[in-house]
Every structure is written in C-alpha cells, then in structure tokens.
Design an enzyme around this catalytic site. Structure first.
Site, PDB file in Angstrom:
ATOM      1  N   ARG A  16       0.848  -1.209   0.000  1.00 36.41           N
ATOM      2  CA  ARG A  16       0.000   0.000   0.000  1.00 36.41           C
ATOM      3  C   ARG A  16       0.881   1.256   0.000  1.00 36.41           C
ATOM      4  O   ARG A  16       2.103   1.188   0.178  1.00 36.41           O
ATOM      5  CB  ARG A  16      -0.958  -0.004   1.181  1.00 36.41           C
ATOM      6  CG  ARG A  16      -0.321   0.071   2.546  1.00 36.41           C
ATOM      7  CD  ARG A  16      -1.388   0.459   3.570  1.00 36.41           C
ATOM      8  NE  ARG A  16      -0.794   1.250   4.599  1.00 36.41           N
ATOM      9  CZ  ARG A  16      -0.651   0.837   5.863  1.00 36.41           C
ATOM     10  NH1 ARG A  16      -1.075  -0.351   6.211  1.00 36.41           N
ATOM     11  NH2 ARG A  16      -0.098   1.628   6.760  1.00 36.41           N
ATOM     12  N   TYR A 156      11.326   9.096  14.753  1.00 34.90           N
ATOM     13  CA  TYR A 156      11.245   8.906  13.296  1.00 34.90           C
ATOM     14  C   TYR A 156      12.423   9.597  12.597  1.00 34.90           C
ATOM     15  O   TYR A 156      13.052   9.030  11.692  1.00 34.90           O
ATOM     16  CB  TYR A 156       9.906   9.479  12.828  1.00 34.90           C
ATOM     17  CG  TYR A 156       9.584   9.295  11.366  1.00 34.90           C
ATOM     18  CD1 TYR A 156       9.188   8.062  10.860  1.00 34.90           C
ATOM     19  CD2 TYR A 156       9.642  10.380  10.486  1.00 34.90           C
ATOM     20  CE1 TYR A 156       8.860   7.912   9.514  1.00 34.90           C
ATOM     21  CE2 TYR A 156       9.321  10.238   9.143  1.00 34.90           C
ATOM     22  CZ  TYR A 156       8.931   9.005   8.667  1.00 34.90           C
ATOM     23  OH  TYR A 156       8.611   8.856   7.335  1.00 34.90           O
ATOM     24  N   ALA A 159      15.607   7.643  13.086  1.00 31.24           N
ATOM     25  CA  ALA A 159      15.615   6.430  12.261  1.00 31.24           C
ATOM     26  C   ALA A 159      15.904   6.772  10.798  1.00 31.24           C
ATOM     27  O   ALA A 159      16.716   6.109  10.141  1.00 31.24           O
ATOM     28  CB  ALA A 159      14.264   5.714  12.370  1.00 31.24           C
TER      29      ALA A 159
HETATM   30  P1  NAD Z   1       1.956   3.639   4.675  1.00 32.09           P
HETATM   31  O1  NAD Z   1       1.610   3.654   6.114  1.00 32.09           O
HETATM   32  O2  NAD Z   1       0.857   3.708   3.667  1.00 32.09           O
HETATM   33  O3  NAD Z   1       2.868   2.403   4.314  1.00 32.09           O
HETATM   34  C1  NAD Z   1       3.796   1.861   5.178  1.00 32.09           C
HETATM   35  C2  NAD Z   1       4.010   0.411   4.789  1.00 32.09           C
HETATM   36  O4  NAD Z   1       4.941  -0.196   5.687  1.00 32.09           O
HETATM   37  C3  NAD Z   1       2.710  -0.395   4.888  1.00 32.09           C
HETATM   38  O5  NAD Z   1       2.607  -1.228   3.775  1.00 32.09           O
HETATM   39  C4  NAD Z   1       2.905  -1.194   6.158  1.00 32.09           C
HETATM   40  O6  NAD Z   1       2.210  -2.417   6.183  1.00 32.09           O
HETATM   41  C5  NAD Z   1       4.407  -1.430   6.109  1.00 32.09           C
HETATM   42  N1  NAD Z   1       4.936  -1.830   7.404  1.00 32.09           N
HETATM   43  C6  NAD Z   1       4.796  -1.200   8.587  1.00 32.09           C
HETATM   44  N2  NAD Z   1       5.413  -1.912   9.549  1.00 32.09           N
HETATM   45  C7  NAD Z   1       5.953  -3.015   8.959  1.00 32.09           C
HETATM   46  C8  NAD Z   1       6.718  -4.124   9.422  1.00 32.09           C
HETATM   47  N3  NAD Z   1       7.059  -4.246  10.701  1.00 32.09           N
HETATM   48  N4  NAD Z   1       7.101  -5.060   8.525  1.00 32.09           N
HETATM   49  C9  NAD Z   1       6.758  -4.955   7.212  1.00 32.09           C
HETATM   50  N5  NAD Z   1       6.035  -3.912   6.724  1.00 32.09           N
HETATM   51  C10 NAD Z   1       5.643  -2.967   7.585  1.00 32.09           C
HETATM   52  O7  NAD Z   1       2.928   4.867   4.486  1.00 32.09           O
HETATM   53  P2  NAD Z   1       3.735   5.414   3.221  1.00 32.09           P
HETATM   54  O8  NAD Z   1       3.539   6.872   3.229  1.00 32.09           O
HETATM   55  O9  NAD Z   1       3.427   4.643   1.996  1.00 32.09           O
HETATM   56  O10 NAD Z   1       5.241   5.130   3.706  1.00 32.09           O
HETATM   57  C11 NAD Z   1       6.179   4.359   2.978  1.00 32.09           C
HETATM   58  C12 NAD Z   1       7.583   4.787   3.373  1.00 32.09           C
HETATM   59  O11 NAD Z   1       7.789   6.143   2.977  1.00 32.09           O
HETATM   60  C13 NAD Z   1       7.827   4.761   4.883  1.00 32.09           C
HETATM   61  O12 NAD Z   1       9.127   4.322   5.153  1.00 32.09           O
HETATM   62  C14 NAD Z   1       7.694   6.212   5.272  1.00 32.09           C
HETATM   63  O13 NAD Z   1       8.394   6.501   6.450  1.00 32.09           O
HETATM   64  C15 NAD Z   1       8.271   6.893   4.065  1.00 32.09           C
HETATM   65  N6  NAD Z   1       7.876   8.282   3.904  1.00 32.09           N
HETATM   66  C16 NAD Z   1       6.583   8.634   3.751  1.00 32.09           C
HETATM   67  C17 NAD Z   1       6.260   9.970   3.606  1.00 32.09           C
HETATM   68  C18 NAD Z   1       4.859  10.443   3.419  1.00 32.09           C
HETATM   69  O14 NAD Z   1       4.657  11.661   3.432  1.00 32.09           O
HETATM   70  N7  NAD Z   1       3.868   9.583   3.224  1.00 32.09           N
HETATM   71  C19 NAD Z   1       7.269  10.929   3.615  1.00 32.09           C
HETATM   72  C20 NAD Z   1       8.583  10.535   3.787  1.00 32.09           C
HETATM   73  C21 NAD Z   1       8.878   9.204   3.918  1.00 32.09           C
END
Ligand code: NAD
Length: 247
Positions: A16, A156, A159
């Site tokens: 997702r 966060y 990390a």
């Molecule tokens: P999201 O919450 O939609 O997706 C996060 C995904 O990580 C999900 O599929 C979830 O099931 C998976 N996940 C969580 N814990 C897990 C575990 N222990 N083992 C395996 N999978 C696990 O969020 P997103 O926005 O799609 O985030 C994806 C990445 O992008 C993340 O690392 C997030 O930190 C990074 N990010 C997102 C944004 C943003 O604005 N959305 C900005 C910067 C970085």
C-alpha cells in the site's frame, strides 16, 4: 541504461501507499516483484493479481521486517521463487509521533526497529544475492524528516537520518561492484501515513511547500525506477522528491 525485464525486486511494505506504487511501477517495466506485507493480506493479494495483469510476475510474503528471522524468510522466498535478486527497496515504515517529553521507550524502540533496524535485517540477508547481480540496487526510503528534523518526531527523524548514514557507508563499501546504494527522501506524500496528520496541521504544511501540494506516491515510485534503470553511476546519494520543501 539497465534492462529491467526479468529482474527481481523485493519491496518491503510493498502492498500500500508508496510501496504499492513502487511495486506497480517496477512491474510495468517487467520486474518480478516480491511484495512484502505486514497486515494488509488482501491488498497484497489483489496487487499480485494486478501485477500479473500488467504482464509481470509477483508473489506476496507476510513478514515483519523489524524481526531478523522474518527478513530472512522474505529473502529466502524471493530466491526460492525467482532464483535471483536484483533490487531491494527498504520502504516499510511507521510513525509514532509525540513530543520528546511524552515519548515512551516503547515509541522510540518500535520506530527505530521498523524504520531502521529493518534495513539491516533485510539488507544483511539480501546483500550476497544482490552482489551476484550485474545491476544490484539497494534503495532506502528515508524522509525529509531525517534531513531537517520534525516536531514530535525525534524517533522517526533519528531512524530516517540513520538510514542516510547506512546508505552512504554501504555505498562506499560496495562502490567497486555493480551494486549501488541510494536513499530517496520524500517530502509530504499523500498516503495513509500523512492522513494521520490533523487537517489544520496538514494545511499549514502544504502552505509551506513551494509546489503548494502534497506529493503523489507515483512520484516517489518514478524516482525508484530512475535509480534502478538509469543509476549505474549514482551511489551513496539522497534523492529529494519534496516539491522544493528542503533544498
Ligand atoms: P503507509 O503507512 O501507507 O505504508 C507503510 C508500509 O509499511 C505499509 O505497507 C505497512 O504495512 C508497512 N509496514 C509497517 N510496519 C511493517 C513491518 N514491521 N514489517 C513490514 N512492513 C511494515 O505509508 P507510506 O507513506 O506509503 O510510507 C512508505 C515509506 O515512505 C515509509 O518508510 C515512510 O516513512 C516513508 N515516507 C513517507 C512519507 C509520506 O509523506 N507519506 C514521507 C517521507 C517518507
């Protein structure tokens, strides 16, 4: 330019949000995708079907990548199914935002485990296979918060900054090989993660973004595609995809 057809990629948290877009974007170019999911089994299975309709192959594997034994199972599943591994996208991540005063040890450890220790877990098992590829790629999804800090996000931010150090050091150690190691630092992207931010706060954030809008998951996915396909001489870098919010 690298031909991506029949390459094999693991995308952690690939069912997702940004991970889903990455899985689909790579599949469009013929990459076989190992979609790792943690809780969204149905979404992952649907995505496998969608990828097959795109003409590529995919499997989904349940694994909590914060656990070393699960990360091993994930890499083993990729190897058993497809026989080789070319691309590892460390995308899984969570937030547990609280100001430092209110942050518990559990909030700290959980976020470090899922966002940072997971990259150690997957990469340590995947690396020997990635080094056998003639175009191996490790792509770590970090964040603007790892570069600039974020209010209520000490865990966060630490990390995600840790992922940047990991990226550069591993890139140095592998620079003589055909493996490249890079990080993508998204700004604020329209996914479930950002949906957790209160509407008023989000409005203020969007106002501060020079591009005046949130990013789309596909815009991060195209960055991953670029590094995989055109990034032979790009290693140890931070690719900022943030609408100009951090320069
Ligand atoms: P999201 O919450 O939609 O997706 C996060 C995904 O990580 C999900 O599929 C979830 O099931 C998976 N996940 C969580 N814990 C897990 C575990 N222990 N083992 C395996 N999978 C696990 O969020 P997103 O926005 O799609 O985030 C994806 C990445 O992008 C993340 O690392 C997030 O930190 C990074 N990010 C997102 C944004 C943003 O604005 N959305 C900005 C910067 C970085």
């Amino acid at each position: 330019m690298v031909v991506l057809e029949n390459r094999v990629a693991i995308v952690t948290g690939g069912s997702r949000g940004i991970g889903e877009s990455i899985s689909k974007e790579l599949a469009k170019y013929g990459v076989k995708v190992v979609i790792n999911y943690y809780s969204s089994k149905e979404k992952a299975e649907l995505l496998v079907e969608e990828i097959k309709e795109l003409g590529s192959e995919a499997i989904c594997v349940k694994a909590d990548v914060s656990k070393e034994e699960d990360a091993k199972l994930l890499v083993d599943a990729a190897m058993e199914t497809f026989g080789h591994l070319d691309i590892l996208v460390n995308n899984a991540g969570i937030t547990r935002d609280r100001t430092f005063k209110k942050l518990t040890g559990e909030d700290w450890r959980k976020v470090i485990d899922v966002n940072l220790n997971s990259a150690y877990n997957t990469t340590s098992y995947a690396l020997p296979h990635l080094l056998e590829s003639d175009a191996g790629r490790v792509i770590n999804i970090s964040s603007i918060i790892g570069q600039a800090g974020g209010y209520g996000q000490t865990n966060y931010s630490a990390a995600k900054a840790g992922l940047l150090g990991f990226t550069k050091s591993l890139a140095l150690e592998t620079a003589k090989t055909s493996l490249t190691v890079n990080a993508i630092c998204p700004g604020f992207i329209n996914t479930d993660m950002v949906a957790e931010v209160p509407e008023k706060v989000l409005e203020q954030i969007v106002n501060k973004i020079p591009a005046k809008r949130l990013g789309k998951p596909e815009e991060i996915a195209r960055g991953v595609l670029f590094l995989c396909r055109d990034g032979e001489y790009i290693t140890g870098q931070e690719l900022n995809i943030n609408g100009g919010l951090y320069m």
